[in-house]
Design an enzyme around this catalytic site. Sequence first.
Site, PDB file in Angstrom:
ATOM      1  N   HIS A 277       0.847  -1.206   0.000  1.00 23.08           N
ATOM      2  CA  HIS A 277       0.000   0.000   0.000  1.00 23.08           C
ATOM      3  C   HIS A 277       0.878   1.249   0.000  1.00 23.08           C
ATOM      4  CE1 HIS A 277      -3.459  -2.500   0.619  1.00 23.08           C
ATOM      5  NE2 HIS A 277      -3.065  -2.894   1.825  1.00 23.08           N
ATOM      6  N   GLU A 362      21.310  15.836  26.778  1.00 18.95           N
ATOM      7  CA  GLU A 362      22.432  16.569  26.135  1.00 18.95           C
ATOM      8  C   GLU A 362      21.937  17.765  25.322  1.00 18.95           C
ATOM      9  OE1 GLU A 362      25.943  14.726  24.851  1.00 18.95           O
ATOM     10  OE2 GLU A 362      25.649  12.949  26.099  1.00 18.95           O
ATOM     11  N   GLN A 366      14.905  22.017  21.412  1.00 20.56           N
ATOM     12  CA  GLN A 366      14.733  23.477  21.399  1.00 20.56           C
ATOM     13  C   GLN A 366      16.070  24.179  21.660  1.00 20.56           C
ATOM     14  OE1 GLN A 366      12.530  21.255  22.772  1.00 20.56           O
ATOM     15  NE2 GLN A 366      11.122  21.650  21.096  1.00 20.56           N
TER      16      GLN A 366
HETATM   17  N1  COS Z   1      32.121  26.303  23.025  1.00 25.10           N
HETATM   18  C1  COS Z   1      32.863  27.171  23.757  1.00 25.10           C
HETATM   19  N2  COS Z   1      32.324  28.247  24.374  1.00 25.10           N
HETATM   20  C2  COS Z   1      30.993  28.440  24.255  1.00 25.10           C
HETATM   21  C3  COS Z   1      30.173  27.572  23.518  1.00 25.10           C
HETATM   22  C4  COS Z   1      30.796  26.472  22.880  1.00 25.10           C
HETATM   23  N3  COS Z   1      30.079  25.611  22.163  1.00 25.10           N
HETATM   24  N4  COS Z   1      28.906  28.009  23.581  1.00 25.10           N
HETATM   25  C5  COS Z   1      28.902  29.113  24.336  1.00 25.10           C
HETATM   26  N5  COS Z   1      30.176  29.387  24.726  1.00 25.10           N
HETATM   27  C6  COS Z   1      30.644  30.536  25.531  1.00 25.10           C
HETATM   28  C7  COS Z   1      30.206  31.824  24.863  1.00 25.10           C
HETATM   29  O1  COS Z   1      31.144  32.260  23.918  1.00 25.10           O
HETATM   30  C8  COS Z   1      30.125  32.765  26.042  1.00 25.10           C
HETATM   31  O2  COS Z   1      31.435  33.185  26.353  1.00 25.10           O
HETATM   32  P1  COS Z   1      31.791  34.585  27.080  1.00 25.10           P
HETATM   33  O3  COS Z   1      31.638  34.353  28.540  1.00 25.10           O
HETATM   34  O4  COS Z   1      33.207  34.824  26.725  1.00 25.10           O
HETATM   35  O5  COS Z   1      30.844  35.605  26.577  1.00 25.10           O
HETATM   36  C9  COS Z   1      29.644  31.858  27.160  1.00 25.10           C
HETATM   37  O6  COS Z   1      30.002  30.526  26.787  1.00 25.10           O
HETATM   38  C10 COS Z   1      28.149  31.942  27.401  1.00 25.10           C
HETATM   39  O7  COS Z   1      27.476  31.590  26.225  1.00 25.10           O
HETATM   40  P2  COS Z   1      25.950  31.934  25.973  1.00 25.10           P
HETATM   41  O8  COS Z   1      25.745  33.389  26.146  1.00 25.10           O
HETATM   42  O9  COS Z   1      25.553  31.314  24.676  1.00 25.10           O
HETATM   43  O10 COS Z   1      25.253  31.165  27.210  1.00 25.10           O
HETATM   44  P3  COS Z   1      23.737  30.953  27.589  1.00 25.10           P
HETATM   45  O11 COS Z   1      23.586  31.063  29.050  1.00 25.10           O
HETATM   46  O12 COS Z   1      22.841  31.776  26.717  1.00 25.10           O
HETATM   47  O13 COS Z   1      23.514  29.379  27.294  1.00 25.10           O
HETATM   48  C11 COS Z   1      22.935  27.456  26.012  1.00 25.10           C
HETATM   49  C12 COS Z   1      23.683  28.795  26.076  1.00 25.10           C
HETATM   50  C13 COS Z   1      21.454  27.586  26.267  1.00 25.10           C
HETATM   51  C14 COS Z   1      23.171  26.974  24.595  1.00 25.10           C
HETATM   52  C15 COS Z   1      23.590  26.468  27.011  1.00 25.10           C
HETATM   53  O14 COS Z   1      23.302  26.832  28.324  1.00 25.10           O
HETATM   54  C16 COS Z   1      23.168  25.023  26.791  1.00 25.10           C
HETATM   55  O15 COS Z   1      23.729  24.326  25.927  1.00 25.10           O
HETATM   56  N6  COS Z   1      22.178  24.562  27.560  1.00 25.10           N
HETATM   57  C17 COS Z   1      21.784  23.148  27.500  1.00 25.10           C
HETATM   58  C18 COS Z   1      22.553  22.362  28.485  1.00 25.10           C
HETATM   59  C19 COS Z   1      22.456  20.913  28.238  1.00 25.10           C
HETATM   60  O16 COS Z   1      22.675  20.420  27.140  1.00 25.10           O
HETATM   61  N7  COS Z   1      22.115  20.174  29.271  1.00 25.10           N
HETATM   62  C20 COS Z   1      22.030  18.754  29.197  1.00 25.10           C
HETATM   63  C21 COS Z   1      22.748  18.191  30.355  1.00 25.10           C
HETATM   64  S1  COS Z   1      24.144  17.346  29.959  1.00 25.10           S
HETATM   65  S2  COS Z   1      23.473  15.525  29.735  1.00 25.10           S
END
Ligand code: COS
Length: 388
Positions: A277, A362, A366
């Site tokens: 199908h 991880e 979103q």
């Molecule tokens: N590698 C290196 N540095 C990074 C980076 C990366 N991939 N992403 C962000 N940074 C740095 C930024 O450059 C910034 O640096 P400065 O302090 O020099 O300005 C700093 O980290 C903060 O970054 P940002 O402003 O993007 O932080 P936010 O608080 O807005 O958070 C998200 C970003 C939401 C993307 C992050 O908190 C995240 O990944 N959350 C999900 C966590 C997760 O996956 N949890 C699961 C648990 S582990 S199983």
Amino acid sequence: MVDFTLTDEQKSLRELAHDFAEKEIRPVAWEYDRDGTWPKEIIEKAWQVGLMNTHIPEAYGGPGIGAFEGALVEEELSWGCSGIQTSIGCNGLAAAPIILGGSEALKRRYLTMLTEECRLASFCLTEPDAGSDVSGMRTTAVRRGETYVINGSKCFITNGGYADFYVVYAKTDREAGHRGISAFVVERDWGVVVDKKEDKLGQRASNTATISFNDVEVPRENLLARENEGFKLAMMTLDRTRPGVAAMATGIARAALEFASDYAKERVQFGVPIAMHEAIQFMIADMATEIEAARLLTWKSAVMLDNGERNTLVSSHAKRFAADAAMKAATEAVQIYGGYGFMKEYPVEKLFRDAKIMQLYEGTSQIQRLVIARETLLPRRVAEPAAA
Ligand code: COS
């Protein structure tokens, strides 16, 4: 030239992982899922055959294979059972910040601990009130002489109940937001308390625990990178491990496609196998295309890592796309099985439950979109934290 052909070595590694999944994981996966059994024997066997700690460099006793080869392994083991693969692969998440930010002494002590014997380590970032918003964490590490004293609670910790040591993120400066977080290696015997094992929707064979730290004293030299550089270390770690989650999601989607295809060829309705199908064929076709695309993104994000390139954007593309593809494939597989798909007696119900976590852990789908949007609208260069 871009070439997607695997070398003979890569093919045999993939075969090794597939055989392991087929012989050691698949036969017990549904039973372990039903009972929530901790897959201790399977973890030990995976360690023995070299399918664990794959990214630990040879200098510390690991096989030191690349992220690309790691993705081949992760897809196969997850095809067997993603819950069991989560248990096997979790050391990689805990080892990554040590590889990235640990002093030579820390690498020698803790990476070697994982390779000399079958031992486990956990990555402790998430807290009850700080999931996606990492900088909202409340766990603190206060410097007292030559130690840091850690207080706080972490949740959703994979292998938390069985780990020998933990990589713990804590605030060393409460006023500094993400710039006030540091990371430490904390041994279980130093007073880590395992509070509770979660009873989960899916990946029921994996151990997920809540753990707490009450005045746990950690030697100063167990700091990873420099003080207050823990947030970046966590982000860099996730850049490195999200391709692995994408590979796992691809493995679940592939399992769903295979079960659904086999069933569609056997199940007869309206006088023909339902695979005849068009309604079913189009579902199968979309699943197959998305699996192919998920794998290509996964491979690209892993190859970038192996080439030493910053892969934040592609890593999030891969994790987001593959996780959503797994959820969709598992949902369609249930649909193709019809009412039987809803029954525990049939295999796809488990895949449907397992797939959901791919969109959550991880970094949720979103959060991946948030990273993708930021990286696309405003690409940036980031300084890497130095080893302690
Ligand atoms: N590698 C290196 N540095 C990074 C980076 C990366 N991939 N992403 C962000 N940074 C740095 C930024 O450059 C910034 O640096 P400065 O302090 O020099 O300005 C700093 O980290 C903060 O970054 P940002 O402003 O993007 O932080 P936010 O608080 O807005 O958070 C998200 C970003 C939401 C993307 C992050 O908190 C995240 O990944 N959350 C999900 C966590 C997760 O996956 N949890 C699961 C648990 S582990 S199983």
